[in-house]
Design a protein around this motif. Structure first.
Motif, short mmCIF file in Angstrom:
data_model
loop_
_atom_site.label_atom_id
_atom_site.label_comp_id
_atom_site.label_asym_id
_atom_site.label_seq_id
_atom_site.Cartn_x
_atom_site.Cartn_y
_atom_site.Cartn_z
N LEU A 57 -31.17 43.18 21.09
CA LEU A 57 -31.75 44.33 21.78
C LEU A 57 -31.34 45.64 21.13
O LEU A 57 -30.23 45.77 20.60
CB LEU A 57 -31.30 44.32 23.25
CG LEU A 57 -31.71 43.10 24.08
CD1 LEU A 57 -31.12 43.19 25.48
CD2 LEU A 57 -33.22 42.97 24.16
N ASP A 58 -32.24 46.60 21.19
CA ASP A 58 -31.97 47.94 20.66
C ASP A 58 -31.38 48.80 21.79
O ASP A 58 -32.11 49.29 22.65
CB ASP A 58 -33.26 48.56 20.13
CG ASP A 58 -33.02 49.95 19.51
OD1 ASP A 58 -31.85 50.36 19.43
OD2 ASP A 58 -34.01 50.59 19.11
N MET A 59 -30.08 48.97 21.78
CA MET A 59 -29.42 49.70 22.85
C MET A 59 -29.61 51.21 22.75
O MET A 59 -29.08 51.95 23.57
CB MET A 59 -27.92 49.37 22.85
CG MET A 59 -27.63 47.93 23.21
SD MET A 59 -28.28 47.52 24.85
CE MET A 59 -28.08 45.74 24.85
N ARG A 60 -30.38 51.65 21.77
CA ARG A 60 -30.71 53.08 21.68
C ARG A 60 -32.00 53.40 22.43
O ARG A 60 -32.38 54.57 22.53
CB ARG A 60 -30.85 53.49 20.22
CG ARG A 60 -29.57 53.36 19.40
CD ARG A 60 -29.85 53.52 17.92
NE ARG A 60 -30.74 52.46 17.45
CZ ARG A 60 -31.18 52.34 16.19
NH1 ARG A 60 -30.81 53.23 15.29
NH2 ARG A 60 -31.98 51.34 15.84
N ASP A 61 -32.66 52.38 22.94
CA ASP A 61 -33.93 52.54 23.63
C ASP A 61 -33.71 52.51 25.15
O ASP A 61 -33.27 51.50 25.69
CB ASP A 61 -34.89 51.41 23.22
CG ASP A 61 -36.28 51.57 23.81
OD1 ASP A 61 -36.48 52.50 24.63
OD2 ASP A 61 -37.16 50.78 23.46
N PRO A 62 -34.01 53.60 25.86
CA PRO A 62 -33.82 53.61 27.32
C PRO A 62 -34.61 52.53 28.04
O PRO A 62 -34.18 52.03 29.09
CB PRO A 62 -34.29 55.01 27.73
CG PRO A 62 -34.21 55.83 26.50
CD PRO A 62 -34.50 54.89 25.37
N ASN A 63 -35.78 52.15 27.50
CA ASN A 63 -36.56 51.09 28.13
C ASN A 63 -35.80 49.77 28.14
O ASN A 63 -36.02 48.93 29.01
CB ASN A 63 -37.89 50.91 27.39
CG ASN A 63 -38.85 52.05 27.65
OD1 ASN A 63 -38.86 52.64 28.73
ND2 ASN A 63 -39.65 52.40 26.65
N VAL A 64 -34.91 49.59 27.17
CA VAL A 64 -34.09 48.38 27.09
C VAL A 64 -32.88 48.49 28.01
O VAL A 64 -32.62 47.61 28.83
CB VAL A 64 -33.63 48.12 25.64
CG1 VAL A 64 -32.60 46.99 25.59
CG2 VAL A 64 -34.83 47.80 24.76
N THR A 65 -32.14 49.57 27.88
CA THR A 65 -30.89 49.69 28.65
C THR A 65 -31.14 49.80 30.14
O THR A 65 -30.42 49.19 30.95
CB THR A 65 -30.08 50.90 28.17
OG1 THR A 65 -30.88 52.10 28.29
CG2 THR A 65 -29.66 50.73 26.71
N LEU A 66 -32.15 50.53 30.54
CA LEU A 66 -32.44 50.66 31.97
C LEU A 66 -32.96 49.36 32.57
O LEU A 66 -32.72 49.07 33.75
CB LEU A 66 -33.44 51.79 32.20
CG LEU A 66 -32.87 53.20 31.95
CD1 LEU A 66 -33.98 54.24 31.92
CD2 LEU A 66 -31.83 53.57 33.01
N ALA A 67 -33.65 48.56 31.75
CA ALA A 67 -34.13 47.26 32.24
C ALA A 67 -32.97 46.31 32.55
O ALA A 67 -33.11 45.40 33.37
CB ALA A 67 -35.05 46.62 31.21
N LEU A 68 -31.81 46.54 31.92
CA LEU A 68 -30.65 45.68 32.16
C LEU A 68 -30.12 45.81 33.59
O LEU A 68 -29.38 44.94 34.06
CB LEU A 68 -29.54 46.01 31.16
CG LEU A 68 -29.85 45.71 29.69
CD1 LEU A 68 -28.72 46.20 28.80
CD2 LEU A 68 -30.09 44.22 29.48
#
Length: 296
Positions: free
Chosen positions: A44-55
């Protein structure tokens, strides 16, 4: 997460067989999803808010399943501990991914799924209230409301700036309603453990207000869903179930029986949506297995 809240809504209305089957499914699939998420973590690209917020989905799922099983105090402690550990882990990642974008950059990426941060935080308020820990229940309830206001402001700002963006008409747009509905449910749980007085009255008043906001979202989201052909998926099932449970909580808060009727109607809508999505997942399972086999 969606299965857990539909189970809670079923229990609210005395459909214990449906509720028990759903919570068993939720409890069994939760560790499976945790393992799958852990395997995907490194890619996962942890620089992408779409990724981190989905967590934050993990946090919300632990909180919802814990709330359904709250009669088993040890289970609530375990799932509550997992939820807070996940929240403390994901929050710094989310802040770090969002910080460099500043306000206009956040506006250009905001979407309904970002409300998961508010959903997870309100879920923690429900957990702490269930454990009788008033201070942290209140803190997370207020923080969840604040996060909802921030995320909703960003989404509405994006709508005004670029309403044609396809990200704004994904199934996760329904979490705009679910994010404030779970705040209603959290407010109800908080109100139950407060002593009568001005603070309890204020919490009750805000809780009624959040339910009104959740209700006002429904015609707007229905319009968007039909006008822009938004598909049905798990992010849409969760808000429907949450609205049912939040409305039932309002019936308890106010004593107005018509709230029960509305809650029951939305339970059946949520359950029907759950069945449709679950059947869709089962039909796609062979294709998913085939892709996994081919990839290996």
């Amino acid at each position: 997460m969606a299965t857990g809240i539909v189970s809670i809504a079923a229990a609210d209305h005395g459909f214990h067989v449906i509720s028990d089957v759903l919570i068993v499914l939720a409890a069994v699939t939760l560790p499976v999803l945790m393992v799958l998420s852990a395997r995907a973590w490194h890619g996962l690209d942890m620089r992408d808010p779409n990724v981190t917020l989905a967590l934050f989905t993990y946090v919300a799922a632990c909180a919802v399943v814990g709330a359904r099983l709250s009669e088993y105090h040890i289970v609530l402690w375990v799932l509550g501990g997992m939820a807070i550990q996940g929240w403390l882990t994901v929050l710094p990642l989310a802040i770090r991914s969002m910080w460099p974008l500043r306000w206009t950059g956040l506006r250009d990426r905001a979407r309904g799924g970002w409300e998961l941060a508010a959903v997870a935080t309100s879920g923690l308020a429900i957990v702490w209230a269930g454990l009788g820990i008033l201070f942290w229940a209140f803190i997370f309830w207020v923080l969840g409301l604040c996060l909802y206001v921030v995320m909703t402001t960003l989404v509405l700002w994006r709508v005004r700036h670029d309403a044609s963006s396809p990200e704004l008409v994904q199934p996760d747009v329904w979490i705009l309603m679910g994010g404030i509905a779970i705040a209603t449910l959290a407010g109800d749980h908080l109100h139950r453990i407060l002593l009568p007085g001005p603070i309890a009255d204020a919490v009750r008043l805000v809780t009624i207000g959040t339910w009104i906001v959740a209700t006002m979202w429904i015609p707007v989201l229905l319009y968007v869903a039909f006008r822009r052909s938004v598909g049905l998926d798990w992010p849409a099932v969760f808000p429907l179930g949450m609205y049912s449970s939040a409305t039932y909580a309002m019936a308890v808060e106010t004593g107005w029986r018509w709230f029960v009727v509305v809650s029951l109607a939305f339970f059946w809508i949520a359950f029907a949506a759950w069945l449709v999505v679950a059947v869709g997942v089962l039909r796609q399972w062979p294709q998913w297995r085939e892709r996994r086999t081919s990839a290996h």
